[in-house]
Write a protein that holds these residues in place. Sequence first.
Motif, PDB file in Angstrom:
ATOM      1  N   UNK A   1       0.837  -1.200   0.000  1.00  0.00           N
ATOM      2  CA  UNK A   1       0.000   0.000   0.000  1.00  0.00           C
ATOM      3  C   UNK A   1       0.870   1.248   0.000  1.00  0.00           C
ATOM      4  N   UNK A   2       1.941   1.217   0.754  1.00  0.00           N
ATOM      5  CA  UNK A   2       2.858   2.361   0.800  1.00  0.00           C
ATOM      6  C   UNK A   2       3.516   2.572  -0.563  1.00  0.00           C
ATOM      7  N   UNK A   3       3.927   1.497  -1.196  1.00  0.00           N
ATOM      8  CA  UNK A   3       4.538   1.606  -2.525  1.00  0.00           C
ATOM      9  C   UNK A   3       3.531   2.098  -3.559  1.00  0.00           C
ATOM     10  N   UNK A   4       2.282   1.686  -3.425  1.00  0.00           N
ATOM     11  CA  UNK A   4       1.252   2.145  -4.356  1.00  0.00           C
ATOM     12  C   UNK A   4       1.015   3.646  -4.192  1.00  0.00           C
ATOM     13  N   UNK A   5       0.988   4.129  -2.951  1.00  0.00           N
ATOM     14  CA  UNK A   5       0.824   5.563  -2.706  1.00  0.00           C
ATOM     15  C   UNK A   5       2.012   6.344  -3.240  1.00  0.00           C
ATOM     16  N   UNK A   6       3.202   5.797  -3.025  1.00  0.00           N
ATOM     17  CA  UNK A   6       4.419   6.460  -3.508  1.00  0.00           C
ATOM     18  C   UNK A   6       4.413   6.522  -5.040  1.00  0.00           C
ATOM     19  N   UNK A   7       3.998   5.441  -5.673  1.00  0.00           N
ATOM     20  CA  UNK A   7       3.935   5.416  -7.138  1.00  0.00           C
ATOM     21  C   UNK A   7       2.904   6.424  -7.653  1.00  0.00           C
ATOM     22  N   UNK A   8       1.789   6.567  -6.957  1.00  0.00           N
ATOM     23  CA  UNK A   8       0.775   7.540  -7.365  1.00  0.00           C
ATOM     24  C   UNK A   8       1.305   8.964  -7.204  1.00  0.00           C
ATOM     25  N   UNK A   9       2.004   9.226  -6.096  1.00  0.00           N
ATOM     26  CA  UNK A   9       2.598  10.557  -5.899  1.00  0.00           C
ATOM     27  C   UNK A   9       3.646  10.847  -6.958  1.00  0.00           C
ATOM     28  N   UNK A  10       4.450   9.848  -7.296  1.00  0.00           N
ATOM     29  CA  UNK A  10       5.477  10.025  -8.318  1.00  0.00           C
ATOM     30  C   UNK A  10       4.851  10.300  -9.679  1.00  0.00           C
ATOM     31  N   UNK A  11       3.789   9.589 -10.010  1.00  0.00           N
ATOM     32  CA  UNK A  11       3.120   9.811 -11.293  1.00  0.00           C
ATOM     33  C   UNK A  11       2.526  11.218 -11.360  1.00  0.00           C
ATOM     34  N   UNK A  12       1.935  11.670 -10.270  1.00  0.00           N
ATOM     35  CA  UNK A  12       1.376  13.028 -10.246  1.00  0.00           C
ATOM     36  C   UNK A  12       2.481  14.066 -10.355  1.00  0.00           C
ATOM     37  N   UNK A  13       3.589  13.814  -9.671  1.00  0.00           N
ATOM     38  CA  UNK A  13       4.719  14.750  -9.725  1.00  0.00           C
ATOM     39  C   UNK A  13       5.291  14.822 -11.136  1.00  0.00           C
ATOM     40  N   UNK A  14       5.496  13.667 -11.763  1.00  0.00           N
ATOM     41  CA  UNK A  14       6.057  13.648 -13.110  1.00  0.00           C
ATOM     42  C   UNK A  14       5.117  14.292 -14.121  1.00  0.00           C
ATOM     43  N   UNK A  15       3.815  14.152 -13.898  1.00  0.00           N
ATOM     44  CA  UNK A  15       2.861  14.795 -14.792  1.00  0.00           C
ATOM     45  C   UNK A  15       2.965  16.320 -14.682  1.00  0.00           C
ATOM     46  N   UNK A  16       3.207  16.801 -13.462  1.00  0.00           N
ATOM     47  CA  UNK A  16       3.262  18.244 -13.247  1.00  0.00           C
ATOM     48  C   UNK A  16       4.622  18.842 -13.593  1.00  0.00           C
ATOM     49  N   UNK A  17       5.697  18.184 -13.178  1.00  0.00           N
ATOM     50  CA  UNK A  17       7.034  18.758 -13.313  1.00  0.00           C
ATOM     51  C   UNK A  17       7.984  17.985 -14.214  1.00  0.00           C
ATOM     52  N   UNK A  18       7.578  16.839 -14.728  1.00  0.00           N
ATOM     53  CA  UNK A  18       8.478  15.984 -15.492  1.00  0.00           C
ATOM     54  C   UNK A  18       9.043  16.642 -16.737  1.00  0.00           C
ATOM     55  N   UNK A  19       8.185  17.300 -17.511  1.00  0.00           N
ATOM     56  CA  UNK A  19       8.645  17.940 -18.756  1.00  0.00           C
ATOM     57  C   UNK A  19       9.614  19.072 -18.462  1.00  0.00           C
ATOM     58  N   UNK A  20       9.332  19.830 -17.407  1.00  0.00           N
ATOM     59  CA  UNK A  20      10.224  20.942 -17.031  1.00  0.00           C
ATOM     60  C   UNK A  20      11.605  20.426 -16.619  1.00  0.00           C
TER      61      UNK A  20
END
Length: 98
Positions: free
Chosen positions: A12-31
């Motif tokens: 569950x912790x890894x799933x939450x971390x993966x979701x946070x990472x995906x949201x972060x990459x969507x927002x800041x990944x291209x930059x």
Amino acid sequence: MTSSTDGLYSEATEAKRAARLAAYLEEYGAEEDETRLLLRYVSWFGVGACLLCGIALALPWHPLFAFVVGMSCWTAPREPLLRKLKAAEDRRRLRGLD
């Protein structure tokens, strides 16, 4: 000895971390990718300028001028990009991604 709930908790912790990472990459990944690419180009420009200034040091005109130009071509363009990457690293660390 580990219980069966430890595995579920870590999943569950890894799933939450993966979701946070995906949201972060969507927002800041291209930059961040663009900044890394620009840093690579600026670094190659700095290497070329330092090489030319190193060749100019062998010429009979003032070598201190060539040294100062070479060092400024290496440090000045890279500094803002390195600051951006440091800010991105701090932002990832603050969000618990690193």
